[in-house]
Design an enzyme around this catalytic site. Structure first.
Site, PDB file in Angstrom:
ATOM      1  N   HIS A  40       0.831  -1.201   0.000  1.00  0.00           N
ATOM      2  CA  HIS A  40       0.000   0.000   0.000  1.00  0.00           C
ATOM      3  C   HIS A  40       0.867   1.253   0.000  1.00  0.00           C
ATOM      4  O   HIS A  40       1.230   1.760   1.067  1.00  0.00           O
ATOM      5  CB  HIS A  40      -0.905   0.001   1.224  1.00  0.00           C
ATOM      6  CG  HIS A  40      -1.797  -1.195   1.318  1.00  0.00           C
ATOM      7  ND1 HIS A  40      -1.338  -2.439   1.722  1.00  0.00           N
ATOM      8  CD2 HIS A  40      -3.129  -1.343   1.057  1.00  0.00           C
ATOM      9  CE1 HIS A  40      -2.353  -3.299   1.706  1.00  0.00           C
ATOM     10  NE2 HIS A  40      -3.449  -2.664   1.311  1.00  0.00           N
ATOM     11  N   GLU A  46     -18.362  -2.945  24.800  1.00  0.00           N
ATOM     12  CA  GLU A  46     -17.565  -4.172  24.952  1.00  0.00           C
ATOM     13  C   GLU A  46     -16.346  -4.193  24.031  1.00  0.00           C
ATOM     14  O   GLU A  46     -15.255  -4.594  24.429  1.00  0.00           O
ATOM     15  CB  GLU A  46     -18.434  -5.412  24.682  1.00  0.00           C
ATOM     16  CG  GLU A  46     -19.570  -5.626  25.679  1.00  0.00           C
ATOM     17  CD  GLU A  46     -20.822  -4.833  25.320  1.00  0.00           C
ATOM     18  OE1 GLU A  46     -20.832  -4.142  24.269  1.00  0.00           O
ATOM     19  OE2 GLU A  46     -21.808  -4.901  26.095  1.00  0.00           O
ATOM     20  N   HIS A  73      -3.973   3.180  -3.423  1.00  0.00           N
ATOM     21  CA  HIS A  73      -4.195   2.652  -2.065  1.00  0.00           C
ATOM     22  C   HIS A  73      -3.445   1.345  -1.815  1.00  0.00           C
ATOM     23  O   HIS A  73      -2.674   1.254  -0.862  1.00  0.00           O
ATOM     24  CB  HIS A  73      -5.693   2.442  -1.802  1.00  0.00           C
ATOM     25  CG  HIS A  73      -5.964   1.504  -0.660  1.00  0.00           C
ATOM     26  ND1 HIS A  73      -5.961   1.917   0.648  1.00  0.00           N
ATOM     27  CD2 HIS A  73      -6.195   0.162  -0.633  1.00  0.00           C
ATOM     28  CE1 HIS A  73      -6.190   0.870   1.439  1.00  0.00           C
ATOM     29  NE2 HIS A  73      -6.333  -0.202   0.683  1.00  0.00           N
ATOM     30  N   HIS A 100     -29.462 -14.058  25.288  1.00  0.00           N
ATOM     31  CA  HIS A 100     -28.431 -13.904  26.313  1.00  0.00           C
ATOM     32  C   HIS A 100     -27.717 -15.210  26.652  1.00  0.00           C
ATOM     33  O   HIS A 100     -26.788 -15.213  27.441  1.00  0.00           O
ATOM     34  CB  HIS A 100     -29.054 -13.317  27.588  1.00  0.00           C
ATOM     35  CG  HIS A 100     -29.315 -11.844  27.489  1.00  0.00           C
ATOM     36  ND1 HIS A 100     -30.023 -11.292  26.443  1.00  0.00           N
ATOM     37  CD2 HIS A 100     -28.946 -10.809  28.285  1.00  0.00           C
ATOM     38  CE1 HIS A 100     -30.086  -9.980  26.613  1.00  0.00           C
ATOM     39  NE2 HIS A 100     -29.433  -9.658  27.717  1.00  0.00           N
TER      40      HIS A 100
HETATM   41  C1  LIG Z   1     -12.039  -4.094   9.702  1.00  0.00           C
HETATM   42  C2  LIG Z   1     -11.464  -3.968   8.345  1.00  0.00           C
HETATM   43  N1  LIG Z   1     -12.282  -3.987   7.285  1.00  0.00           N
HETATM   44  C3  LIG Z   1     -11.788  -3.920   6.033  1.00  0.00           C
HETATM   45  C4  LIG Z   1     -10.442  -3.835   5.822  1.00  0.00           C
HETATM   46  C5  LIG Z   1      -9.883  -3.822   4.403  1.00  0.00           C
HETATM   47  N2  LIG Z   1      -9.410  -2.464   4.101  1.00  0.00           N
HETATM   48  C6  LIG Z   1      -8.109  -2.147   4.205  1.00  0.00           C
HETATM   49  S1  LIG Z   1      -7.849  -0.501   3.962  1.00  0.00           S
HETATM   50  C7  LIG Z   1      -9.494  -0.220   3.719  1.00  0.00           C
HETATM   51  C8  LIG Z   1     -10.034   1.148   3.503  1.00  0.00           C
HETATM   52  C9  LIG Z   1      -9.086   2.079   2.882  1.00  0.00           C
HETATM   53  O1  LIG Z   1      -9.490   3.394   3.082  1.00  0.00           O
HETATM   54  P1  LIG Z   1      -8.822   4.275   4.193  1.00  0.00           P
HETATM   55  O2  LIG Z   1      -9.038   3.660   5.487  1.00  0.00           O
HETATM   56  O3  LIG Z   1      -9.329   5.652   4.007  1.00  0.00           O
HETATM   57  O4  LIG Z   1      -7.276   4.185   3.845  1.00  0.00           O
HETATM   58  P2  LIG Z   1      -6.524   4.897   2.644  1.00  0.00           P
HETATM   59  O5  LIG Z   1      -6.914   4.177   1.392  1.00  0.00           O
HETATM   60  O6  LIG Z   1      -6.924   6.308   2.637  1.00  0.00           O
HETATM   61  O7  LIG Z   1      -5.086   4.691   2.961  1.00  0.00           O
HETATM   62  C10 LIG Z   1     -10.214  -1.404   3.806  1.00  0.00           C
HETATM   63  C11 LIG Z   1     -11.673  -1.498   3.599  1.00  0.00           C
HETATM   64  C12 LIG Z   1      -9.606  -3.817   6.961  1.00  0.00           C
HETATM   65  N3  LIG Z   1      -8.296  -3.752   6.843  1.00  0.00           N
HETATM   66  N4  LIG Z   1     -10.144  -3.856   8.191  1.00  0.00           N
END
Ligand SMILES: Cc1ncc(C[n+]2csc(CCOP(=O)(O)OP(=O)(O)O)c2C)c(N)n1
Ligand SMILES: [Mg+2]
Length: 678
Positions: A50, A428, A281, A490
């Site tokens: 990334h 939680e 990304h 529960h």
């Molecule tokens: C709980 C969770 N859901 C999904 C993902 C997969 N995932 C990795 S980055 C991302 C989103 C990327 O957007 P952002 O957080 O704005 O990061 P940017 O691209 O701006 O670096 C997702 C959905 C993850 N890592 N964790």
């Protein structure tokens, strides 16, 4: 340049990027470019990763690490260092580049070249334990920010205990759009605002891009208003303007509240076509775009090459903390609490613990109280809390049900961190993640309370505790249909099985007061992973009158041997052990000899040698008894065993009726055994 104009029209970020690139290039900008170049190169070399986030946040990270973050690259585990959490773990190259550039051992250029390869400390996402500069494992979005809340809270708690001269540091987080979209960010930010954790700063990578593209497709929150409503100080800056960033960080340092700084950035900053798009990304830029990005930045060096001048500036940043650390070491050496401080930060238990729990177990062997195991847990805590000062309790708004509070703990309140009990509220997930942060911070052993069924709400944080090998303890009461009238919503049925499936979790289900004390003892002693205590709401008779050996330590043992050659072995956990004992008696009355095995911790039992397990389980008919689903019981019962337990969800009724209705009774067991034995 007509082509460029066209591209800009499709991607407005490029125009802004051009304007930013036209600003005078300062030495600090060059330091940030070094991060960008390393992120580009490592992702290209790995052919995956990334690049966008490190490229976008390089300026913010540079200002933070070179001017604000208190750390000494020579000793990344110095207890009074600031904590830095990269919540958006996918941007791992940002952290690795920083660790490398500031001169931390174990993150050399060779390690960056093996980014994402087997055994590299530069794993796909930051993994706690891979390098001492990685404070926590991140990657599941939202976990980092919530873990950081626990770190910031731990700092305040230890400062209250040991004083400012030993504990006086901050917690800094870089979080992404995804981090703030995750539900856990609400729980964490709300708790931090409530408690006034003023040493916590979140730097939000406000780049308006996530994987599906523009964040406008999925979110329209006003994040600043949202955090302000939680009681945070908020500020928006141009995340590529070093002066603005520095001013905001200074504000955060002065703030009496936790601070959110929205850093407007361009994801993939520098990339000529992919900047400002989701394309940067999570994939390599590609050779041509990578080269063009470096040219646009004015970075004319080879892959993984950092020119001397810039390397020297970064090395100086890494050594900034050397003198504060030396002063701190002197203060520690003269502090009357030095030994105690060193003990708790090393995670060593006090002598008082061993004596106190041994005396308590001896007492239980004679008093043999009939108690719900949640009550036994409270009685154990009455012994442990005074004996183990680093033990820190709490509950997610179920204190009176979980029985997690004992006399003399004192509640933690906003701005007042002298107590030892946290009212986490109905949060939680945030609770479990914050506990991970406290354990990672060091100096505390956190335990929580909630209903067992709500481990579903905490699961991602429990999983990270297991992965990071952290000592956190969860008191999980109301552990089966035995909770009765509250009904199937529960009543956990699949939870034992599902948590037993999670690696490195010790899932305890004690049968009586003695086993509860034993399991608590084991949980506290366990320094390399989470312990979960499933405890009953209903009263359980005492089973044991021996106290010398902690028998739960072997995970399972013969509680009552057969009065002759075994014809059946009844294997049970928790509240069903008493039922198995009654079945043993009923069978004996009919001339059938059965043994009862109590199995309070499968994971510990699995660690015993084969011969011990074979003796305990025996060769006679095996019958498993547990008020949960049978999934996994084949492991102990073999193909020919019988399982008596649940096959689906529970129901709402008094618990005695439920046990009868679902056939988990001494009679039911005896009948099944007799039928099989013919
Ligand atoms: C709980 C969770 N859901 C999904 C993902 C997969 N995932 C990795 S980055 C991302 C989103 C990327 O957007 P952002 O957080 O704005 O990061 P940017 O691209 O701006 O670096 C997702 C959905 C993850 N890592 N964790
Ligand atoms: Mg984003």
């Amino acid at each position: 340049m007509a082509a460029n104009v066209d591209t800009n029209a499709e991607n407005p970020a490029l125009e802004l990027q051009a304007a930013i690139l036209a600003r005078p290039v300062t030495p600090e900008r060059r330091m940030a470019d070094a991060i960008r170049a390393l992120a580009i190169d490592a992702v290209e070399a790995a052919k995956s990763g990334h690049p966008g986030m490190p490229m976008g946040m390089a300026d913010v990270a540079t200002v933070l690490w070179s001017r604000f973050l208190k750390f000494d690259a020579a000793d990344p585990r110095w207890p009074d260092r600031d904590r830095f959490v990269l919540s958006a773990g996918h941007g791992s190259m940002l952290l690795y580049a920083l660790l490398h550039l500031t001169g931390e051992a174990g993150m050399g250029i060779e390690e960056l070249k093996t980014f994402r390869q087997l055994h590299s400390p530069a794993a796909g996402h930051p993994e706690f334990g891979e390098h001492p500069g990685i404070e926590t494992t991140t990657g599941p979005l939202g976990q980092g920010i919530a873990t950081a809340v626990g770190m910031a809270l731990a700092e305040r708690l230890l400062a209250a205990r040991f004083g400012k001269s030993l504990v006086d540091h901050r917690t800094w987080v870089i979080a992404s759009d995804g981090d703030l979209m995750e539900g856990i960010s609400h729980e964490a930010a709300s708790l931090a605002g409530h408690l006034k954790l003023d040493r916590l700063t979140v730097l939000w990578d406000d780049n308006s891009i996530s994987i599906d593209g523009d964040t406008a497709v999925s979110v329209s929150d006003d994040q600043l208003k949202r955090f302000a409503a939680y009681g945070w100080a908020v500020k928006r800056v141009d995340g590529h303007d070093h002066a603005q960033i520095a001013a905001a960080l200074s504000m955060a340092v002065r703030s009496k509240k936790p601070t959110l700084i929205a850093c407007r950035t361009i994801i993939g900053f520098g990339a000529p076509t992919k900047a400002g798009t989701a394309g940067s990304h999570g994939a390599p830029l590609g050779a041509a775009e990578a080269q063009a990005a470096k040219s646009a930045l004015g970075w004319n060096y080879g892959p993984f090459e950092i020119p001397e001048g810039i390397a020297a500036q970064w090395a100086a940043a890494g050594a900034r903390g050397a003198s504060p650390r030396r002063s701190w070491l002197k203060r520690l050496a003269h502090n009357p609490q030095q030994a105690e401080f060193e003990r708790v930060t090393a995670g060593r238990l006090p002598e008082t613990f061993h004596e106190a729990i041994a005396a308590f177990r001896a007492e239980l062997a004679t008093t043999k109280p009939k108690l719900a195991s949640r009550q036994s847990s409270q009685k154990t805590l009455e012994v442990l809390v005074p004996a183990v000062p680093e033990l820190l309790g709490g509950s997610a708004d179920l204190t009176g049900s979980n029985l997690t509070l004992v006399k003399g703990m004192g509640s933690i309140a906003p701005g007042n961190f002298a107590g030892r009990y946290i009212h986490y509220g109905v949060r939680e997930h945030g609770m479990a993640a914050a506990m991970n942060g406290m354990a990672l911070h060091g100096g505390l052993i956190p335990y929580s309370g909630t209903f067992f069924v709500f481990t579903d709400y905490m699961r991602p944080a429990i999983r990270l505790a297991a992965l990071m090998r952290q000592r956190v303890i969860h008191v999980l009461t109301h552990d089966s249909i035995g909770l009765g009238e509250d009904g199937p919503t529960h009543q956990p049925v699949e939870h034992l099985a599902s948590l037993r499936a999670m690696p490195n979790v010790f899932m305890f289900r004690p049968a009586d007061a003695m086993e509860t004390a034993e399991c608590w003892e084991l949980a506290i002693r366990r320094a390399d992973g989470p312990s979960l205590l499933a405890l009953s709401r209903q009263a359980l008779p005492a089973m044991r009158s021996d106290a010398g050996e902690n028998r739960s330590a072997r995970g399972g043992y013969v509680l009552a041997e057969a009065e002759g050659p075994r014809q059946a072995t009844l294997i049970a956990t928790g509240s069903e052990v008493a039922i198995a004992m009654a079945a043993r008696e009923a069978l004996a009355a009919e001339g059938i000899q059965a043994a009862v095995v109590s199995l309070p911790c499968w994971e510990l039992f699995a660690l015993q040698d084969e011969a011990y397990r074979a003796t305990v389980l025996g060769t006679a008919l095996r019958v498993g008894v547990e008020a949960g689903i049978g999934f996994g019981w084949e492991r102990w019962l073999g193909a020919d065993g019988i399982f008596i337990g649940m096959t689906g969800f529970g129901a709402s009724a008094p618990f005695e009726e439920l046990y009868k209705y679902f056939g988990i009774t001494a009679d039911g067991i005896a009948t099944a055994v007799k039928r099989r034995l013919g």
